[in-house]
Design a protein around this motif. Structure first.
Motif, PDB file in Angstrom:
ATOM      1  N   LEU A 195       0.171   1.744   0.813  1.00 45.46           N
ATOM      2  CA  LEU A 195       0.727   0.393   0.698  1.00 45.46           C
ATOM      3  C   LEU A 195      -0.186  -0.487  -0.149  1.00 45.46           C
ATOM      4  O   LEU A 195       0.273  -1.193  -1.053  1.00 45.46           O
ATOM      5  CB  LEU A 195       0.915  -0.204   2.093  1.00 45.46           C
ATOM      6  CG  LEU A 195       1.352  -1.674   2.164  1.00 45.46           C
ATOM      7  CD1 LEU A 195       2.726  -1.869   1.536  1.00 45.46           C
ATOM      8  CD2 LEU A 195       1.350  -2.154   3.619  1.00 45.46           C
ATOM      9  N   LEU A 196      -1.494  -0.436   0.133  1.00 52.19           N
ATOM     10  CA  LEU A 196      -2.440  -1.232  -0.641  1.00 52.19           C
ATOM     11  C   LEU A 196      -2.400  -0.839  -2.116  1.00 52.19           C
ATOM     12  O   LEU A 196      -2.487  -1.694  -3.001  1.00 52.19           O
ATOM     13  CB  LEU A 196      -3.858  -1.034  -0.087  1.00 52.19           C
ATOM     14  CG  LEU A 196      -4.176  -1.740   1.226  1.00 52.19           C
ATOM     15  CD1 LEU A 196      -5.444  -1.157   1.846  1.00 52.19           C
ATOM     16  CD2 LEU A 196      -4.342  -3.240   1.010  1.00 52.19           C
ATOM     17  N   GLN A 197      -2.254   0.450  -2.400  1.00 46.80           N
ATOM     18  CA  GLN A 197      -2.261   0.950  -3.775  1.00 46.80           C
ATOM     19  C   GLN A 197      -0.924   0.778  -4.486  1.00 46.80           C
ATOM     20  O   GLN A 197      -0.815   1.092  -5.670  1.00 46.80           O
ATOM     21  CB  GLN A 197      -2.639   2.434  -3.774  1.00 46.80           C
ATOM     22  CG  GLN A 197      -4.061   2.715  -3.308  1.00 46.80           C
ATOM     23  CD  GLN A 197      -4.305   4.198  -3.074  1.00 46.80           C
ATOM     24  OE1 GLN A 197      -3.408   4.926  -2.648  1.00 46.80           O
ATOM     25  NE2 GLN A 197      -5.514   4.643  -3.351  1.00 46.80           N
ATOM     26  N   GLY A 198       0.081   0.287  -3.766  1.00 49.10           N
ATOM     27  CA  GLY A 198       1.388   0.100  -4.377  1.00 49.10           C
ATOM     28  C   GLY A 198       2.236   1.349  -4.409  1.00 49.10           C
ATOM     29  O   GLY A 198       3.263   1.392  -5.103  1.00 49.10           O
ATOM     30  N   ARG A 199       1.864   2.371  -3.623  1.00 49.62           N
ATOM     31  CA  ARG A 199       2.623   3.633  -3.593  1.00 49.62           C
ATOM     32  C   ARG A 199       3.585   3.716  -2.413  1.00 49.62           C
ATOM     33  O   ARG A 199       4.343   4.683  -2.299  1.00 49.62           O
ATOM     34  CB  ARG A 199       1.650   4.816  -3.547  1.00 49.62           C
ATOM     35  CG  ARG A 199       0.751   4.927  -4.759  1.00 49.62           C
ATOM     36  CD  ARG A 199      -0.084   6.204  -4.742  1.00 49.62           C
ATOM     37  NE  ARG A 199      -1.126   6.168  -3.723  1.00 49.62           N
ATOM     38  CZ  ARG A 199      -1.127   6.890  -2.610  1.00 49.62           C
ATOM     39  NH1 ARG A 199      -0.105   7.686  -2.329  1.00 49.62           N
ATOM     40  NH2 ARG A 199      -2.129   6.807  -1.753  1.00 49.62           N
ATOM     41  N   ALA A 200       3.544   2.736  -1.508  1.00 42.86           N
ATOM     42  CA  ALA A 200       4.457   2.694  -0.362  1.00 42.86           C
ATOM     43  C   ALA A 200       5.087   1.310  -0.300  1.00 42.86           C
ATOM     44  O   ALA A 200       4.436   0.307  -0.602  1.00 42.86           O
ATOM     45  CB  ALA A 200       3.715   3.002   0.937  1.00 42.86           C
ATOM     46  N   GLU A 201       6.350   1.267   0.095  1.00 44.06           N
ATOM     47  CA  GLU A 201       7.083   0.009   0.146  1.00 44.06           C
ATOM     48  C   GLU A 201       7.308  -0.401   1.593  1.00 44.06           C
ATOM     49  O   GLU A 201       7.849   0.384   2.385  1.00 44.06           O
ATOM     50  CB  GLU A 201       8.426   0.147  -0.559  1.00 44.06           C
ATOM     51  CG  GLU A 201       9.203  -1.153  -0.674  1.00 44.06           C
ATOM     52  CD  GLU A 201      10.455  -0.998  -1.518  1.00 44.06           C
ATOM     53  OE1 GLU A 201      10.803  -1.928  -2.246  1.00 44.06           O
ATOM     54  OE2 GLU A 201      11.083   0.078  -1.438  1.00 44.06           O
ATOM     55  N   PRO A 202       6.888  -1.607   1.976  1.00 42.12           N
ATOM     56  CA  PRO A 202       7.120  -2.052   3.357  1.00 42.12           C
ATOM     57  C   PRO A 202       8.607  -2.188   3.651  1.00 42.12           C
ATOM     58  O   PRO A 202       9.395  -2.585   2.788  1.00 42.12           O
ATOM     59  CB  PRO A 202       6.407  -3.407   3.421  1.00 42.12           C
ATOM     60  CG  PRO A 202       6.346  -3.870   1.999  1.00 42.12           C
ATOM     61  CD  PRO A 202       6.233  -2.633   1.158  1.00 42.12           C
TER      62      PRO A 202
END
Length: 234
Positions: free
Chosen positions: A121-128
């Protein structure tokens, strides 16, 4: 993609947390009393393998003179965590799900799948995702990160609970931003437990990033603050 089932839970999540919360070192209520908990919002992350449910839940204790909101990230599994040395310490309890059957409920700080997805999530690879809707992104959850964008979790994390929150020291591998001859630097994730609006104190110590999100009080008041803060580990 996690499928949200609107069904019965025995005991409920709030019932599980009512007995679990007072023993936490970051609980600020009367440890001899019983908290009165209400839901205050949150969000979810998806497990790429589709096995582990992840909910970053907010509960508000109304038993004191002022309401106190706690960030309680939880994971839901069909079987106990296998192989994690401290996983037993993270077990909140079990519940019976009306569709999925027996579920093991963990404090997500102790669950390696959740730790990996917070990094993603922090790296932008997971979407909340929205807390209570299937396949619905939640744009109100905002990650910010200046740390290694392509590093992965290298092994078990070290989890430390304290009065200020929960620290998760995450070993990394891959592109961590260090020189090729230097050991991979770990990442320290501070899980905020007592939520405070726009709390800047959690950012002390040159943070590399954070995850901000919203929650609401029983009277409908809306707040935002840091749910997780990332900084360089040692």
């Amino acid at each position: 993609m996690a499928v949200i089932h609107h069904t019965t839970l025995k005991p409920t999540k709030l019932e599980l947390l009512t007995s679990w919360l007072p023993d936490r070192p970051w609980y600020v209520g009367d440890a001899k009393g019983e908290p009165r908990l209400v839901k205050g919002g949150g969000f979810r992350l998806d497990d790429p393998e589709g096995e582990v449910g992840m909910e970053f839940m907010v509960v508000t204790d109304t038993s004191g003179s002022e309401p106190v909101s706690y960030h309680v990230p939880l994971t839901y599994r069909a079987a106990p965590i296998d192989g994690a040395a401290d996983a037993e310490h993270g077990l909140v309890g079990t519940l019976e799900h009306g569709v999925l059957g027996l579920r093991y409920v963990y404090d997500a700080a102790h669950d390696p799948v959740a730790v990996a997805q917070v990094l993603a999530l922090l790296q932008g690879r997971a979407e909340p995702q929205a807390q209570s809707e299937t396949d619905t992104p939640d744009p109100s959850v905002v990650p910010s990160f200046s740390g290694p964008a392509r590093a992965d979790v290298a092994g078990p994390s070290t989890v430390t609970d304290g009065p200020q929150g929960t620290d998760v020291l995450v070993p990394l591998t891959g592109d961590t931003g260090t020189s090729p001859s230097a050991p991979d630097a770990p990442l320290l994730l501070r899980v905020t437990r007592v939520l405070r609006p726009s709390d800047s104190s959690a950012a002390d110590g040159s943070p590399l990033g954070d995850v901000t999100a919203g929650w609401h009080l029983p009277d409908g008041t809306e707040h935002r603050g840091r749910f997780v803060v990332a900084r360089a580990g040692h």
